[in-house]
Scaffold this motif. Structure first.
Motif, PDB file in Angstrom:
ATOM      1  N   LEU A  41      40.927 -18.696   0.369  1.00 16.76           N
ATOM      2  CA  LEU A  41      39.846 -19.301  -0.422  1.00 16.76           C
ATOM      3  C   LEU A  41      39.413 -18.417  -1.589  1.00 16.76           C
ATOM      4  CD1 LEU A  41      37.810 -20.570   2.636  1.00 16.76           C
ATOM      5  CD2 LEU A  41      39.135 -21.978   1.043  1.00 16.76           C
ATOM      6  N   ARG A  42      40.077 -17.269  -1.747  1.00 13.83           N
ATOM      7  CA  ARG A  42      39.716 -16.343  -2.835  1.00 13.83           C
ATOM      8  C   ARG A  42      39.764 -17.092  -4.159  1.00 13.83           C
ATOM      9  NH1 ARG A  42      38.247 -12.940  -0.534  1.00 13.83           N
ATOM     10  NH2 ARG A  42      39.611 -11.198  -0.166  1.00 13.83           N
ATOM     11  N   GLY A  43      38.807 -16.801  -5.039  1.00 16.24           N
ATOM     12  CA  GLY A  43      38.748 -17.491  -6.320  1.00 16.24           C
ATOM     13  C   GLY A  43      37.651 -18.536  -6.351  1.00 16.24           C
ATOM     14  N   LYS A  44      37.082 -18.842  -5.182  1.00 14.13           N
ATOM     15  CA  LYS A  44      35.929 -19.748  -5.160  1.00 14.13           C
ATOM     16  C   LYS A  44      34.908 -19.212  -4.168  1.00 14.13           C
ATOM     17  CE  LYS A  44      36.874 -23.952  -2.963  1.00 14.13           C
ATOM     18  NZ  LYS A  44      37.589 -25.137  -2.796  1.00 14.13           N
ATOM     19  N   PRO A  45      33.645 -19.490  -4.400  1.00 13.22           N
ATOM     20  CA  PRO A  45      32.622 -19.045  -3.446  1.00 13.22           C
ATOM     21  C   PRO A  45      32.814 -19.723  -2.087  1.00 13.22           C
ATOM     22  CG  PRO A  45      31.612 -19.719  -5.515  1.00 13.22           C
ATOM     23  CD  PRO A  45      33.043 -20.152  -5.554  1.00 13.22           C
TER      24      PRO A  45
ATOM     25  N   GLY B  30      25.973 -33.273   5.418  1.00 14.74           N
ATOM     26  CA  GLY B  30      25.329 -34.194   4.491  1.00 14.74           C
ATOM     27  C   GLY B  30      25.397 -33.713   3.050  1.00 14.74           C
ATOM     28  N   LEU B  31      25.524 -32.404   2.874  1.00 11.20           N
ATOM     29  CA  LEU B  31      25.602 -31.829   1.525  1.00 11.20           C
ATOM     30  C   LEU B  31      27.023 -31.398   1.167  1.00 11.20           C
ATOM     31  CD1 LEU B  31      22.353 -29.660   1.586  1.00 11.20           C
ATOM     32  CD2 LEU B  31      22.724 -31.806   0.368  1.00 11.20           C
ATOM     33  N   SER B  32      28.003 -31.743   2.004  1.00 15.60           N
ATOM     34  CA  SER B  32      29.375 -31.249   1.797  1.00 15.60           C
ATOM     35  C   SER B  32      29.940 -31.669   0.438  1.00 15.60           C
ATOM     36  CB  SER B  32      30.299 -31.690   2.933  1.00 15.60           C
ATOM     37  OG  SER B  32      30.416 -33.096   2.951  1.00 15.60           O
ATOM     38  N   GLU B  33      29.620 -32.878  -0.009  1.00 19.01           N
ATOM     39  CA  GLU B  33      30.118 -33.324  -1.319  1.00 19.01           C
ATOM     40  C   GLU B  33      29.481 -32.511  -2.442  1.00 19.01           C
ATOM     41  OE1 GLU B  33      30.082 -37.550  -1.927  1.00 19.01           O
ATOM     42  OE2 GLU B  33      31.079 -37.902   0.012  1.00 19.01           O
ATOM     43  N   ALA B  34      28.195 -32.168  -2.309  1.00 21.82           N
ATOM     44  CA  ALA B  34      27.512 -31.364  -3.321  1.00 21.82           C
ATOM     45  C   ALA B  34      28.110 -29.950  -3.360  1.00 21.82           C
ATOM     46  CB  ALA B  34      26.013 -31.303  -3.027  1.00 21.82           C
ATOM     47  N   PHE B  35      28.412 -29.387  -2.179  1.00 22.45           N
ATOM     48  CA  PHE B  35      29.070 -28.075  -2.140  1.00 22.45           C
ATOM     49  C   PHE B  35      30.445 -28.167  -2.797  1.00 22.45           C
ATOM     50  CE2 PHE B  35      25.971 -26.957   1.192  1.00 22.45           C
ATOM     51  CZ  PHE B  35      25.677 -25.641   0.847  1.00 22.45           C
ATOM     52  N   ALA B  36      31.206 -29.212  -2.445  1.00 21.16           N
ATOM     53  CA  ALA B  36      32.554 -29.383  -3.000  1.00 21.16           C
ATOM     54  C   ALA B  36      32.503 -29.538  -4.520  1.00 21.16           C
ATOM     55  CB  ALA B  36      33.245 -30.584  -2.353  1.00 21.16           C
TER      56      ALA B  36
ATOM     57  N   GLY C  68      32.236 -26.505  -6.252  1.00 26.02           N
ATOM     58  CA  GLY C  68      33.399 -25.634  -6.086  1.00 26.02           C
ATOM     59  C   GLY C  68      33.230 -24.602  -4.995  1.00 26.02           C
ATOM     60  N   VAL C  69      32.416 -24.928  -3.991  1.00 22.74           N
ATOM     61  CA  VAL C  69      32.101 -23.979  -2.922  1.00 22.74           C
ATOM     62  C   VAL C  69      32.704 -24.459  -1.601  1.00 22.74           C
ATOM     63  CG1 VAL C  69      30.211 -22.870  -1.643  1.00 22.74           C
ATOM     64  CG2 VAL C  69      29.938 -23.373  -4.086  1.00 22.74           C
ATOM     65  N   ALA C  70      33.454 -23.573  -0.924  1.00 21.61           N
ATOM     66  CA  ALA C  70      34.007 -23.892   0.398  1.00 21.61           C
ATOM     67  C   ALA C  70      32.923 -23.689   1.452  1.00 21.61           C
ATOM     68  CB  ALA C  70      35.200 -22.990   0.695  1.00 21.61           C
ATOM     69  N   LEU C  71      32.943 -24.524   2.479  1.00 17.68           N
ATOM     70  CA  LEU C  71      31.912 -24.524   3.516  1.00 17.68           C
ATOM     71  C   LEU C  71      32.595 -24.433   4.874  1.00 17.68           C
ATOM     72  CD1 LEU C  71      28.831 -24.949   3.811  1.00 17.68           C
ATOM     73  CD2 LEU C  71      29.245 -27.400   3.627  1.00 17.68           C
TER      74      LEU C  71
END
Length: 158
Positions: free
Chosen positions: A28-32, A55-61, A64-67
């Motif tokens: 996942l390096r290169g993205k938060p 519920g916020l996974s689309e907002a994180f995506a 550009g943030v991996a969860l």
């Protein structure tokens, strides 16, 4: 072991994940990356936390943030948990407790006067270079996913 703090490099890991396959920090390096450590699948508070991050996974995506949620539960347990609650976050299985130990979240806890070892609910925000940007300790779940999203978006624009 001293607790991890902002500015520390995030410990590398590779763990089996729900739905098969594995997930690693280096991939996942290169993205938060947001790592939320939680004690147990399908328990009241952990379920609320996982559902709020889902519920916020689309907002994180879209930021550009991996969860990734991490607990010592098995992949089979994660699969059941994800299916039962229609979770939209990756769940990593740390059955050997190597990652919870590396991140310093495997700690002595107390419930009704009884002491035991368990996961201290903690969230880490890791920047694109693999450096810890923010640590939330002893998380109160109410509003937490929103706070993490705000910090992650600030990291992206900062």
């Amino acid at each position: 072991m001293a607790p991890l703090r902002p500015g520390d490099p995030a410990p590398e890991f590779e763990l089996a994940r729900d739905g098969g396959g594995s997930i690693s920090l280096s991939a996942l390096r290169g993205k938060p990356v947001v790592l939320f450590f939680y004690p147990k699948d399908d328990t009241k508070t952990c379920t609320v936390e996982a559902i709020s991050f889902s519920g916020l996974s689309e907002a994180f995506a879209s930021a550009g943030v991996a969860l990734i949620g991490i607990s010592p539960d098995s992949v089979k347990s994660h699969d059941r948990f994800a299916k039962k609650h229609d979770l939209a976050v990756a769940l990593a299985a740390d059955e050997e407790k190597t990652v919870v130990n590396a991140y310093g979240v495997w700690a002595e806890k107390s419930l009704y006067g009884r002491k035991y070892m368990g996961v201290e609910r903690t969230t880490f925000l890791i920047d694109a270079a693999g450096i810890i940007n923010h640590v939330w300790e002893k998380v109160r779940v109410d509003g937490h996913a929103e706070d993490v999203l705000t910090a992650a978006k600030a990291l992206r624009t900062g």
